[in-house]
Write an enzyme that holds these catalytic residues in place. Structure first.
Site, PDB file in Angstrom:
ATOM      1  N   ARG A  34      74.378  21.291  -4.756  1.00 46.36           N
ATOM      2  CA  ARG A  34      72.932  21.103  -4.756  1.00 46.36           C
ATOM      3  C   ARG A  34      72.467  20.239  -3.578  1.00 46.36           C
ATOM      4  O   ARG A  34      71.348  20.421  -3.104  1.00 46.36           O
ATOM      5  CB  ARG A  34      72.484  20.473  -6.072  1.00 46.36           C
ATOM      6  CG  ARG A  34      72.414  21.493  -7.189  1.00 46.36           C
ATOM      7  CD  ARG A  34      72.082  20.840  -8.496  1.00 46.36           C
ATOM      8  NE  ARG A  34      71.600  21.809  -9.463  1.00 46.36           N
ATOM      9  CZ  ARG A  34      71.643  21.632 -10.777  1.00 46.36           C
ATOM     10  NH1 ARG A  34      72.132  20.519 -11.274  1.00 46.36           N
ATOM     11  NH2 ARG A  34      71.175  22.554 -11.586  1.00 46.36           N
ATOM     12  N   LYS A 199      75.673  26.484 -26.120  1.00 48.47           N
ATOM     13  CA  LYS A 199      74.692  26.598 -27.198  1.00 48.47           C
ATOM     14  C   LYS A 199      73.931  27.915 -27.242  1.00 48.47           C
ATOM     15  O   LYS A 199      73.355  28.345 -26.250  1.00 48.47           O
ATOM     16  CB  LYS A 199      73.687  25.451 -27.075  1.00 48.47           C
ATOM     17  CG  LYS A 199      74.260  24.134 -27.542  1.00 48.47           C
ATOM     18  CD  LYS A 199      73.286  23.009 -27.358  1.00 48.47           C
ATOM     19  CE  LYS A 199      72.542  22.689 -28.623  1.00 48.47           C
ATOM     20  NZ  LYS A 199      71.498  21.682 -28.391  1.00 48.47           N
ATOM     21  N   GLY A 376      68.759  26.072 -16.285  1.00 47.64           N
ATOM     22  CA  GLY A 376      67.628  26.185 -17.216  1.00 47.64           C
ATOM     23  C   GLY A 376      66.442  26.864 -16.552  1.00 47.64           C
ATOM     24  O   GLY A 376      65.780  27.717 -17.150  1.00 47.64           O
TER      25      GLY A 376
HETATM   26  P1  AMP Z   1      76.093  25.220 -21.119  1.00 44.84           P
HETATM   27  O1  AMP Z   1      75.661  23.899 -20.557  1.00 44.84           O
HETATM   28  O2  AMP Z   1      75.402  25.607 -22.382  1.00 44.84           O
HETATM   29  O3  AMP Z   1      76.141  26.312 -20.072  1.00 44.84           O
HETATM   30  O4  AMP Z   1      77.583  24.991 -21.591  1.00 44.84           O
HETATM   31  C1  AMP Z   1      78.643  24.761 -20.707  1.00 44.84           C
HETATM   32  C2  AMP Z   1      79.805  24.211 -21.513  1.00 44.84           C
HETATM   33  O5  AMP Z   1      80.157  25.097 -22.544  1.00 44.84           O
HETATM   34  C3  AMP Z   1      81.039  24.002 -20.688  1.00 44.84           C
HETATM   35  O6  AMP Z   1      81.216  22.631 -20.467  1.00 44.84           O
HETATM   36  C4  AMP Z   1      82.168  24.599 -21.566  1.00 44.84           C
HETATM   37  O7  AMP Z   1      83.262  23.736 -21.712  1.00 44.84           O
HETATM   38  C5  AMP Z   1      81.483  24.793 -22.904  1.00 44.84           C
HETATM   39  N1  AMP Z   1      82.095  25.858 -23.690  1.00 44.84           N
HETATM   40  C6  AMP Z   1      82.381  27.109 -23.282  1.00 44.84           C
HETATM   41  N2  AMP Z   1      83.008  27.794 -24.258  1.00 44.84           N
HETATM   42  C7  AMP Z   1      83.131  26.973 -25.315  1.00 44.84           C
HETATM   43  C8  AMP Z   1      83.701  27.095 -26.623  1.00 44.84           C
HETATM   44  N3  AMP Z   1      84.280  28.232 -27.014  1.00 44.84           N
HETATM   45  N4  AMP Z   1      83.648  26.028 -27.437  1.00 44.84           N
HETATM   46  C9  AMP Z   1      83.061  24.889 -27.028  1.00 44.84           C
HETATM   47  N5  AMP Z   1      82.503  24.705 -25.815  1.00 44.84           N
HETATM   48  C10 AMP Z   1      82.535  25.732 -24.969  1.00 44.84           C
END
Ligand code: AMP
Length: 396
Positions: A34, A199, A376
């Site tokens: 970034r 999430k 986001g």
């Molecule tokens: P986000 O910020 O929602 O894009 O989430 C990214 C994070 O999701 C990363 O740090 C991953 O480690 C986590 N992640 C991916 N797959 C899984 C899973 N099966 N269980 C828990 N966390 C996960």
């Protein structure tokens, strides 16, 4: 509003909102993508003979300043990349900052401390934000918005400040909007979207909106397990959002009705705990043990996702397929990233975290069509929302 390239800024002081929100651990920047993405606009302003006051945020400070969320390491890295001093007052406003900014000569740069250390930056109260924006407006004669990763936030330095000064968008925001517009308006087909990450609730709205536009939708990451549970499967101790189950069931139905290929995994890598040394086991999606959690999509799933991706002419990807930070659970993300580098068409990696993930796995930026700096923000753009920071710049 004239574009930045045609505005005369010789001898002017410019307030530049950047997105310099980089991952930092123990004071060390883990991915400076970034910062690098912000350089062209900074260099353009310098070449125009302006002096620059840069504002940016780091993380989500809750109760004012903390050492871990200081922009100090960013000031140092920015200075190295520009090969030029970046003055860092360690504060956002106040007498010392006003004096430093007032004495800036053309070609000089100040980076203010983490703008979110000021509670008024993120306040829901418009009067508070406006009053803070007025303090910031006193620093400069012109505003340039270039922090794409923050344009979905109605924050003082993103939304309120540009109303108080003549303004223009920077080249990063222009590039981001051009790419996202091409995805929403006229994507070459087949058009595939891959969504992962932790999430479901973050991504449900975008999934809903995209179903009408895409040909293929692949789901990975922690989100998978809310989908599997909605299909009545055992998911052990995996991440799940129970309050989303009904909505997810409706989405699965809607995908069927619209004829969208919805890809869910058929095999899963499970482990007894969320840790880097947890022993991985590969199981079928119908045999997730009750005492284990799913931490990556399995190789059969990753291969099938890759095969579908390779048929697409346009692909947008946000969010890792598994816990890529742990090497035992990074294979799914790697296989999908690899496929993305091989498509004959436009591949877009959306989001600072997804970009950091592909770099951490050894891929180069140049292997993808476009790497967006905003996770986001790019998702909300694809959702079809009006983003405050773009509205303020006359781009929405
Ligand atoms: P986000 O910020 O929602 O894009 O989430 C990214 C994070 O999701 C990363 O740090 C991953 O480690 C986590 N992640 C991916 N797959 C899984 C899973 N099966 N269980 C828990 N966390 C996960």
């Amino acid at each position: 509003m004239p574009g930045l390239s045609t505005v005369d800024l010789k001898g002017k002081r410019v307030f530049l909102r950047c997105d310099l929100n980089v991952p930092i651990k123990d004071g060390v920047i883990k991915d400076d993508g970034r910062i690098k993405a912000s350089l062209p606009t900074i260099q353009l302003l310098l070449s125009k003979g302006a002096s620059i006051v840069i504002a940016a945020h780091l993380g989500r400070p809750k109760d004012g300043p903390t050492a871990e969320l200081s922009l100090s390491p960013v000031a140092k890295r920015l200075s190295e990349l520009l090969n030029k001093e970046v003055k860092f007052p360690g504060e956002i406003t106040g007498k010392a900052v006003t004096k430093l900014v007032g004495a800036l000569m053309p070609g000089e740069i100040v980076l203010l401390e983490n703008i979110r250390f000021a509670p008024d930056e993120t306040s829901k109260d418009e009067a508070q934000r406006t009053s803070f924006a007025k303090e910031l407006a006193a620093f400069a004669e012109f505003y340039v918005g270039d922090g794409f990763g923050a344009v979905h936030r109605k924050h003082a330095s993103v939304f309120d400040l540009p109303k108080l000064l003549p303004h223009a968008s920077g080249s990063l925001i222009d590039a981001e909007v051009t790419v996202l517009k091409s995805l929403t308006e006229n994507p070459e087909r087949p058009y595939g979207v891959i969504l992962g990450g932790a999430k479901t609730s973050d991504k449900l709205a975008v999934i809903e909106n995209l179903l009408a536009k895409v040909d293929v939708l692949a789901i990975g990451g922690g989100m998978v397990f809310t989908f599997l549970k909605a299909q009545g499967k055992e998911i052990g101790t995996s991440l799940v959002e129970n309050e989303m189950l009904e909505e997810v069931k409706a989405l699965i139905e809607k995908a069927k009705q619209l004829g969208v290929t919805l890809l869910l995994p058929t095999d899963i890598v499970v482990a007894p705990s969320f840790s880097s040394d947890a022993p991985p086991t590969l199981v079928s999606v119908d045999e997730i043990p009750r005492d284990q959690m799913g931490l990556d999509i399995g190789p059969e799933s990753a291969k099938s996702y890759a095969a579908q991706i390779l048929l697409c002419k346009t692909v947008f990807w946000n969010g890792p397929m598994g816990v890529f930070e742990f090497s035992n659970f990074a294979a799914g993300t790697k296989t999908v990233a690899q496929a993305l580098t091989q498509i004959k068409g436009m591949s877009v990696v959306g989001g600072g975290d997804s970009a950091a993930a592909v770099r951490a796995l050894g891929f180069q930026d140049s292997q993808f069509g476009y790497i967006s700096t905003g996770g986001g923000a790019s998702l909300e753009y694809l959702e079809g929302k009006q983003l405050p920071g773009l509205v303020a710049l006359g781009l929405a």
